[in-house]
Design an enzyme around this catalytic site. Sequence first.
Site, short mmCIF file in Angstrom:
data_model
loop_
_atom_site.label_atom_id
_atom_site.label_comp_id
_atom_site.label_asym_id
_atom_site.label_seq_id
_atom_site.Cartn_x
_atom_site.Cartn_y
_atom_site.Cartn_z
CG ASP A 95 -0.41 -0.26 2.65
OD1 ASP A 95 0.69 -0.13 2.08
OD2 ASP A 95 -1.18 -0.97 3.57
CG ASN A 152 -8.68 -1.52 12.03
OD1 ASN A 152 -7.75 -2.13 12.03
ND2 ASN A 152 -9.25 -0.75 11.70
CG HIS A 212 -5.76 -2.24 9.18
ND1 HIS A 212 -5.74 -1.18 9.36
CD2 HIS A 212 -4.77 -2.92 9.39
CE1 HIS A 212 -4.66 -0.14 9.58
NE2 HIS A 212 -3.52 -1.27 9.73
CD GLU A 219 -8.80 1.05 8.04
OE1 GLU A 219 -8.35 -0.17 9.12
OE2 GLU A 219 -8.22 2.45 8.55
P1 PGA Z 1 2.64 -1.35 12.84
O1 PGA Z 1 0.79 -1.57 11.20
O2 PGA Z 1 2.67 -2.09 12.31
O3 PGA Z 1 2.80 0.36 12.93
O4 PGA Z 1 1.86 -1.87 13.62
C1 PGA Z 1 0.70 -2.78 11.21
C2 PGA Z 1 -0.93 -2.90 9.67
O5 PGA Z 1 -2.19 -0.88 10.15
O6 PGA Z 1 -0.76 -3.26 9.42
#
Ligand code: PGA
Length: 240
Positions: free
Chosen positions: A67, A135, A137, A142
Amino acid sequence: MKIIRVKDYNEMSKTTAKLFFDKIKERPSIHLGLATGGTPVGMYEKLTEMLRSSTVSTGSLKVFNLDEYADLPQNDSNSYYSFMKKHVYNPWGLKEDQCFIPDGTAENLQEECRRYEALLDENGVDIQLLGAGANGHIGFNEPGTPFDSETHVEKLKSTTREANARFFPSLEEVPTHAVTMGISSILKAKEIVLIASGEAKAEAINSLVNSSMTEEWPITALQQHPDVTVIVDETAAASI
Ligand code: PGA
């Protein structure tokens, strides 16, 4: 689904780096799907060390990103392009034609999504690294994202923008949208490795392992993939 429980962030990083190192060694022209965020930083550091102290060549692999933020210039220090340049492209000495990432500043983002999905289809990802949002994702898909989604523009949830605000001068500066591989794009990878560390991820990991598949927890889509490895530390695995 194979679950590897490790002690802490450091062990998670080492175990994951070794897994990817072995894959690159076995097949130097491998296509890697890679992730950004706080979680994979340690893994990239360790993998870079392993590659540097070996004769394994990175000259023919290709890297595809999950992404990129929308409307953030590539040269902004918080773009995922900048992240990849810092943690992967430069340390591994990759050339431009080995590195692929959606262009979040494309004039026509819908067209950019189609271009990126076609690129993924044309090349194919051998092994996809994933982090997880608190959450649930994966990529920037999302909760509520359809499981058959391809690369698309996603509106970020306020909890996701808040979680990522730690990298930005203020919450207002966190982009509101991103271009992300969709859930079906992710599931096309031959193999998937998901990493998680810390108690904030425990509920998401619990849903992956113990819930039935639901679009409310995008991470549960991985249950339908035949080759998933989950590498979790003690705190992220607290509820499984
Ligand atoms: P993080 O994010 O590694 O910064 O916790 C993971 C994600 O949101 O996929």
